[in-house]
Design an enzyme around this catalytic site. Sequence first.
Site, mmCIF file in Angstrom:
data_model
loop_
_atom_site.group_PDB
_atom_site.id
_atom_site.type_symbol
_atom_site.label_atom_id
_atom_site.label_comp_id
_atom_site.label_asym_id
_atom_site.label_seq_id
_atom_site.Cartn_x
_atom_site.Cartn_y
_atom_site.Cartn_z
ATOM 1 C CE LYS A 96 -6.689 -4.700 3.158
ATOM 2 N NZ LYS A 96 -5.893 -3.467 3.007
ATOM 3 C CD GLN A 143 -6.138 -3.920 -4.696
ATOM 4 O OE1 GLN A 143 -5.172 -3.265 -4.997
ATOM 5 N NE2 GLN A 143 -5.664 -4.880 -3.756
ATOM 6 C CE LYS A 165 -3.791 -6.893 -7.141
ATOM 7 N NZ LYS A 165 -2.769 -5.863 -6.604
ATOM 8 C CE LYS A 174 -3.508 0.728 -4.951
ATOM 9 N NZ LYS A 174 -2.796 -0.575 -4.640
ATOM 10 N N GLY A 234 -0.511 -0.553 2.391
ATOM 11 C CA GLY A 234 0.553 0.209 1.942
ATOM 12 C C GLY A 234 0.451 0.126 0.326
ATOM 13 C CG ASP A 235 0.470 0.823 -4.110
ATOM 14 O OD1 ASP A 235 0.322 -0.452 -4.617
ATOM 15 O OD2 ASP A 235 0.949 1.622 -4.923
ATOM 16 C CB THR A 242 3.531 -8.063 -2.325
ATOM 17 O OG1 THR A 242 2.622 -7.711 -1.337
ATOM 18 C CG2 THR A 242 3.446 -7.964 -3.715
ATOM 19 C CG ASN A 260 6.633 -4.387 0.418
ATOM 20 O OD1 ASN A 260 6.126 -5.010 -0.212
ATOM 21 N ND2 ASN A 260 7.127 -4.680 1.898
ATOM 22 C CB SER A 280 -3.870 -7.007 3.465
ATOM 23 O OG SER A 280 -2.717 -6.009 3.360
HETATM 24 P P1 NDP Z 1 7.816 0.845 -3.195
HETATM 25 O O1 NDP Z 1 7.456 2.405 -3.090
HETATM 26 O O2 NDP Z 1 8.230 0.044 -1.925
HETATM 27 O O3 NDP Z 1 8.875 0.662 -4.317
HETATM 28 C C1 NDP Z 1 8.582 1.116 -5.553
HETATM 29 C C2 NDP Z 1 9.850 0.878 -6.426
HETATM 30 O O4 NDP Z 1 9.463 1.274 -7.856
HETATM 31 C C3 NDP Z 1 11.042 1.729 -5.900
HETATM 32 O O5 NDP Z 1 12.094 1.202 -6.263
HETATM 33 C C4 NDP Z 1 10.845 2.854 -6.883
HETATM 34 O O6 NDP Z 1 11.861 3.874 -7.205
HETATM 35 C C5 NDP Z 1 10.251 2.182 -8.026
HETATM 36 N N1 NDP Z 1 9.350 3.150 -8.866
HETATM 37 C C6 NDP Z 1 8.177 3.585 -8.452
HETATM 38 N N2 NDP Z 1 7.797 4.397 -9.509
HETATM 39 C C7 NDP Z 1 8.378 4.608 -10.405
HETATM 40 C C8 NDP Z 1 8.415 5.244 -11.746
HETATM 41 N N3 NDP Z 1 7.566 5.909 -11.963
HETATM 42 N N4 NDP Z 1 9.518 5.060 -12.617
HETATM 43 C C9 NDP Z 1 10.558 4.227 -12.278
HETATM 44 N N5 NDP Z 1 10.710 3.480 -11.025
HETATM 45 C C10 NDP Z 1 9.585 3.875 -10.034
HETATM 46 O O7 NDP Z 1 6.374 0.264 -3.649
HETATM 47 P P2 NDP Z 1 6.017 -1.485 -3.918
HETATM 48 O O8 NDP Z 1 7.416 -2.246 -3.877
HETATM 49 O O9 NDP Z 1 5.084 -1.542 -2.571
HETATM 50 O O10 NDP Z 1 5.231 -1.480 -5.021
HETATM 51 C C11 NDP Z 1 5.827 -1.526 -6.258
HETATM 52 C C12 NDP Z 1 4.752 -2.070 -7.201
HETATM 53 O O11 NDP Z 1 3.927 -3.122 -6.727
HETATM 54 C C13 NDP Z 1 3.595 -1.038 -7.586
HETATM 55 O O12 NDP Z 1 3.132 -1.291 -8.728
HETATM 56 C C14 NDP Z 1 2.416 -1.434 -6.362
HETATM 57 O O13 NDP Z 1 1.057 -1.163 -7.014
HETATM 58 C C15 NDP Z 1 2.396 -3.038 -6.552
HETATM 59 N N6 NDP Z 1 2.071 -3.705 -5.451
HETATM 60 C C16 NDP Z 1 2.527 -3.769 -4.285
HETATM 61 C C17 NDP Z 1 2.016 -4.244 -3.176
HETATM 62 C C18 NDP Z 1 2.506 -4.069 -1.806
HETATM 63 O O14 NDP Z 1 1.876 -5.046 -1.025
HETATM 64 N N7 NDP Z 1 3.407 -3.158 -1.555
HETATM 65 C C19 NDP Z 1 0.872 -5.514 -3.528
HETATM 66 C C20 NDP Z 1 0.782 -5.709 -4.698
HETATM 67 C C21 NDP Z 1 1.112 -4.949 -5.904
HETATM 68 P P3 NDP Z 1 11.959 5.078 -6.537
HETATM 69 O O15 NDP Z 1 12.347 4.936 -4.842
HETATM 70 O O16 NDP Z 1 13.333 5.733 -7.021
HETATM 71 O O17 NDP Z 1 10.850 5.853 -6.775
HETATM 72 O O1 2IT Z 2 -1.785 -3.351 -5.239
HETATM 73 C C1 2IT Z 2 -2.159 -4.016 -3.942
HETATM 74 O O2 2IT Z 2 -2.698 -5.030 -3.889
HETATM 75 C C2 2IT Z 2 -1.622 -3.504 -2.748
HETATM 76 N N1 2IT Z 2 -1.072 -2.428 -2.787
HETATM 77 C C3 2IT Z 2 -2.074 -4.180 -1.464
HETATM 78 C C4 2IT Z 2 -3.177 -3.868 -0.983
HETATM 79 C C5 2IT Z 2 -3.514 -4.398 0.401
HETATM 80 O O3 2IT Z 2 -4.699 -4.062 0.887
HETATM 81 O O4 2IT Z 2 -2.692 -4.936 1.262
#
Ligand code: NDP
Ligand code: 2IT
Length: 444
Positions: free
Chosen positions: A90, A111, A114, A126, A165-166, A209, A240, A376
């Site tokens: 997952k 992961q 976590k 992943k 998603g990620d 998240t 997100n 999830s």
């Molecule tokens: P999104 O794509 O929705 O948002 C990512 C954000 O971070 C955007 O604002 C993006 O800016 C910025 N960003 C991404 N890469 C870079 C970079 N290299 N330098 C600067 N800014 C950056 O992703 P999420 O919000 O889903 O994910 C954010 C983090 O949280 C990640 O580390 C992800 O692995 C982690 N995460 C996500 C989960 C989920 O459920 N979605 C769960 C647990 C962890 P821009 O749009 O300009 O690229």
């Molecule tokens: O980093 C993470 O935990 C995620 N991007 C969410 C993974 C999931 O299966 O919901």
Amino acid sequence: MSYVDEVIERIVKENPNEPEFHQAVKEVLNSLRPVVDANEEKFRKDALLERLTNPERQLKFRVPWVDDKGQVQVNTGYRVQYSSAIGPYKGGIRLHPSVNLGIIKFLGFEQIFKNSLTGLPIGGGKGGSDFDPKGKSDREVMAFCQSFMTELCKYIGADTDVPAGDIGTGAREIGYMFGQYKRIRGVYEGVLTGKGLSYGGSLARKEATGYGLLYIVQEMLKSKGDSLQGKTVIVSGAGNVATYAIEKAYQLGGKPVTCSDSTGWVYDPDGIDLDALKEIKEVKRARLTEYRNYRPNAEYHEGRGVWTVKADIALPCATQNELNLEDAKTLVANGTKVVAEGANMPTTQEATDYLQENGIIFLPGKAANAGGVATSALEMSQNSERLSWSFEEVDAKLQGIMANIFHNIDNAAKKYGFEGNYVVGANIAGFEKVVDAMNAQGIV
Ligand code: NDP
Ligand code: 2IT
């Protein structure tokens, strides 16, 4: 040489050019020393750490698709099926130009622990691709997602591997991937999470998240007789995780004043305008430069700089290694009390050490952002029983899960003599369940 040092050395040697993977493995194994040292002979004989750090399976595949000009583009797709010790693989799918095998391995490795911390039966995995959804038309994104899933669908399933998603993968991408999976495999099953509500998604998954991050911060503060009321919060990212962290920070009485994307950052002393942020990012898919059209009094700066703003609580919610030693020094000098990671490994090792040495409460991502994957798993449960729970029901479960995670990592840290060190607590608590399952299942 100790067993831990031996395995770290081997990982670095056998996986060259994967610095983020080395960083994640070192962080975990270094904090497992008290447990591993106490069982060194058995673990070494069983090659337990070699089995833990080597993925069960790594897939790398070609993803050809046609752009709007008729040009064929070729990206690389990945899925690392890391550990199925405690459940089906997952973990999310990251779509970003920086994606390579080492990035996916670091994320998959994190992961495992976590997912274990959530208390739910999910293993670690992943995936992703170096495809960049930014600036692409909907049709181009669909073409990519369909091609990606045409290959990936051979290896996943509701009981084997359930992506989500990620970065760069949101509801739109999950929808296209789900449609293609169903078309090729001919089964309607919960093979992906983060689905839309009309086709099997869970209420509160989108928010989970960010909400979970604030719930664990709240639980930690509560354990110290404190709360979020009146606290200034600095957040990085505008995706997100960041958006729903900001939303829940407000709901719990805090004041979030920053957000950022890869081009710049916003400081809004009156508090981030959440409706404006959602419209810019979720509806228009635009840059944060637009924020001042909504709030002329806010500051917009090019580049990075969120961590220079004085605040009580810092929430890195963008990407790996976005908070470095210099930033950590600034946070300490500014009197910040708490750093909680919404992103995966956003704090460099040097910065984490500095924050902890200087008395900042540090909640690591594998505990603090586990609310997403936990929800999830709740989506998987709803899909299995072909029912949908109410928002309130899912949200209440999420709150319970985050509170449990906090107490588990707090207790594990205390048990091994590292009171208040939630990095050690999270790694040990996550590891204990996985190692127990591995031992029970024999040499596999
Ligand atoms: P999104 O794509 O929705 O948002 C990512 C954000 O971070 C955007 O604002 C993006 O800016 C910025 N960003 C991404 N890469 C870079 C970079 N290299 N330098 C600067 N800014 C950056 O992703 P999420 O919000 O889903 O994910 C954010 C983090 O949280 C990640 O580390 C992800 O692995 C982690 N995460 C996500 C989960 C989920 O459920 N979605 C769960 C647990 C962890 P821009 O749009 O300009 O690229
Ligand atoms: O980093 C993470 O935990 C995620 N991007 C969410 C993974 C999931 O299966 O919901």
